[in-house]
Scaffold this active site. Structure first.
Site, mmCIF file in Angstrom:
data_model
loop_
_atom_site.group_PDB
_atom_site.id
_atom_site.type_symbol
_atom_site.label_atom_id
_atom_site.label_comp_id
_atom_site.label_asym_id
_atom_site.label_seq_id
_atom_site.Cartn_x
_atom_site.Cartn_y
_atom_site.Cartn_z
ATOM 1 N N HIS A 44 86.309 13.624 -11.253
ATOM 2 C CA HIS A 44 85.756 12.342 -10.832
ATOM 3 C C HIS A 44 85.654 11.391 -12.034
ATOM 4 C CE1 HIS A 44 84.793 14.451 -7.179
ATOM 5 N NE2 HIS A 44 84.136 13.413 -6.663
ATOM 6 N N THR A 59 64.049 8.717 33.721
ATOM 7 C CA THR A 59 63.383 7.498 33.309
ATOM 8 C C THR A 59 61.874 7.686 33.274
ATOM 9 O OG1 THR A 59 63.326 5.108 33.668
ATOM 10 C CG2 THR A 59 63.192 6.504 35.622
ATOM 11 N N GLU A 80 77.522 17.306 -12.008
ATOM 12 C CA GLU A 80 77.846 17.913 -10.714
ATOM 13 C C GLU A 80 79.041 18.868 -10.815
ATOM 14 O OE1 GLU A 80 78.260 14.888 -7.697
ATOM 15 O OE2 GLU A 80 76.103 14.496 -7.675
ATOM 16 N N HIS A 115 62.725 5.430 41.070
ATOM 17 C CA HIS A 115 64.055 5.784 40.587
ATOM 18 C C HIS A 115 64.498 7.165 41.034
ATOM 19 C CE1 HIS A 115 65.365 2.570 37.872
ATOM 20 N NE2 HIS A 115 64.107 2.400 37.540
ATOM 21 N N TYR A 120 79.463 3.493 31.026
ATOM 22 C CA TYR A 120 79.182 4.246 32.246
ATOM 23 C C TYR A 120 78.073 3.585 33.040
ATOM 24 C CZ TYR A 120 78.461 8.017 35.532
ATOM 25 O OH TYR A 120 78.365 8.733 36.690
ATOM 26 N N ASP A 161 64.031 -4.681 33.465
ATOM 27 C CA ASP A 161 65.169 -4.053 34.133
ATOM 28 C C ASP A 161 66.238 -5.074 34.503
ATOM 29 O OD1 ASP A 161 64.173 -1.494 33.977
ATOM 30 O OD2 ASP A 161 63.274 -1.522 35.977
ATOM 31 N N GLU A 219 60.063 5.603 27.040
ATOM 32 C CA GLU A 219 61.193 4.702 27.254
ATOM 33 C C GLU A 219 60.682 3.278 27.480
ATOM 34 O OE1 GLU A 219 64.907 4.252 30.444
ATOM 35 O OE2 GLU A 219 63.142 5.442 30.959
ATOM 36 N N HIS A 220 59.728 3.128 28.390
ATOM 37 C CA HIS A 220 59.075 1.840 28.657
ATOM 38 C C HIS A 220 57.575 2.000 28.425
ATOM 39 C CE1 HIS A 220 62.440 2.305 31.618
ATOM 40 N NE2 HIS A 220 62.765 1.095 31.192
ATOM 41 N N ASN A 278 73.033 10.879 34.928
ATOM 42 C CA ASN A 278 72.243 12.053 35.293
ATOM 43 C C ASN A 278 72.385 13.146 34.229
ATOM 44 O OD1 ASN A 278 74.772 13.180 35.740
ATOM 45 N ND2 ASN A 278 74.660 12.964 37.966
#
Length: 437
Positions: free
Chosen positions: A420, A236, A415, A261, A126, A361, A327-328, A213
């Protein structure tokens, strides 16, 4: 223009005191649920109707014709083309080094476990639209997927009325440069649903990645499990850890660049220096009125998500930025490399005066699709690893199975899952005490 938060002398966890954008995903879920269900039921018909409602564009086909992708590249400004090509080249260098090799471990003679790294078969990528154009996000999504070996890639980006209902031509040109010709003029939550369920010419994908968004984030949360996701991207954000050696002009310019932004973008300075704080405020007062998107920037800087955070010293500042998990994160201190090495929580770290976020970026080679909202404390940014799955391949011969069989039987009985153990005994037999022989 930007508020101050004084944490000097504060003790305990600072997370509730730090500026942060509000992102009401739960409310957005109620809005996107019927949209996604409509796409699931009616496919292309629903996508065309939703696109007209939300984007004001009347489509006849959701897929962008190959000739439109090629024409966008042919018409691309040569300087922009050169910049995109360099961005792609640098991103490939970094992401190629992230590839993983299969490894085989010999657990015992005759018993091995191999970890294979298998790429996701099909991915929907996207690329957002709206206030800005993001050909760089095409690069950041496509390059790691290609380097991981993903065989089938499709890009979705919102249609633009001014471009005849196609995504922005620079986005299409970036797709062409990367060899991606499956592109859809679909945006928002409906694009995530298209990849999750398939619609018309768009086959179902195994994963969807890329920023967007709140509606995109809400659709990712809603459909996680139907389709794999990278992360729920929020507004952001940038955090800058700086002391009195930092250049206030650089700091202000970087806070503004992130605020550009969106009005909900977060710009945060963490510093022990009241002198630097004052100088940055003065720089902002001078620079914001001169920037192109001054109204948007001013609103973002004045919002509750932005601020100048005063701390006792750099050690305290490091604790604060780790709690914030930006984020940054930029480090502009007297010893930026040493301080950057101590950071544990950040999507990406930018070290020193000449490594601004805007470099990342576009052309650092790093990826700019990064975790937001504090999720960098547990989530990594987009990379080759995003598109790979580790798969264990187990191979034991009879002798190796017989050697470990008593332990398998003992654990299966502990168990209360005796079948098993019986599945192992059927292959190697059992001794008089119930162990393998």
């Amino acid at each position: 223009m930007i508020s101050r938060i004084d944490l000097r002398g504060a003790v305990g966890d600072p997370r509730d005191l730090l500026p942060r954008a509000e992102l009401d995903i739960e409310t957005a879920l109620d809005r996107v649920r019927p949209i996604c269900e409509d796409v699931r039921r009616r496919g292309t018909e629903a996508l065309i109707e939703l696109t007209e409602r939300f984007d004001g564009v009347a489509l006849t086909d959701i897929r962008v014709p190959r000739e439109a992708v090629d024409s966008a590249l042919a018409a691309l400004d040569p300087e922009v083309r050169a910049a995109l090509e360099e961005s792609i080249r640098r991103a490939r260098l970094v992401h190629a080094d992230q590839r993983r090799e299969d490894t085989t471990t010999t657990v015992v003679p005759g018993g091995t476990v191999t970890e294979r790294w298998v790429p996701v078969a099909r991915v929907g990528l996207y690329v957002p639209g709206g206030r800005a154009v993001y050909p760089s996000s095409v690069v950041m999504n496509v390059v790691p997927a290609q380097e991981a070996g993903v065989a089938s890639l499709a890009v979705a980006s919102p249609p633009q009325a001014e471009f005849g209902g196609l995504p922005h031509p620079t986005v299409l040109a970036a797709c062409a440069l990367l060899g991606v010709d499956e592109v859809y003029a679909v945006g928002g939550a409906q694009a995530v649903a298209m990849f999750a369920y398939g619609a018309g010419p768009c086959a179902r994908a195994d994963m969807v990645t890329g920023p967007g968004n709140i509606w995109v984030a809400a659709a990712k949360r809603l459909l996680k499990g139907v389709i794999g996701i990278d992360a729920e991207a929020g507004p952001t954000e940038i955090a800058i850890l700086a002391d009195d050696t930092a250049d206030p002009g650089y700091v202000a310019a970087d806070l503004i660049s992130q605020a550009e932004h969106d009005v909900v973008a977060a710009s945060v300075l963490v510093t022990p220096s009241t002198d630097l704080a004052g100088k940055v405020e003065a720089e902002l007062a001078a620079r914001v009125p001169a920037t192109r998107h001054r109204d948007r920037v001013a609103e973002a800087l004045a919002g509750r998500q932005s601020g100048i955070v005063l701390v006792d010293d750099i050690d305290h500042g490091l604790a604060v930025v780790d709690a914030y998990a930006a984020e940054h994160l930029e480090i502009m201190t007297a010893d930026p490399h040493a301080h950057a090495a101590r950071v544990r929580n950040a999507g990406a770290v930018f070290v020193g005066d000449h490594s601004p976020v805007s470099l990342g970026d576009y052309c650092a080679g790093s990826n700019h699709v990064l975790p937001t909202g504090g999720s960098a404390a547990h989530t990594a940014g987009l990379s080759v690893q995003t598109f790979l799955r580790g798969m264990h391949v187990v191979s034991y011969d009879r002798a190796a199975l017989a050697e470990v069989a008593p332990h398998v039987v003992a654990l299966s009985q502990a168990e209360d899952l005796p079948a098993h153990g019986e599945a192992v005994i059927a292959r190697v037999g059992a001794g008089p005490a119930g162990g393998a022989r």
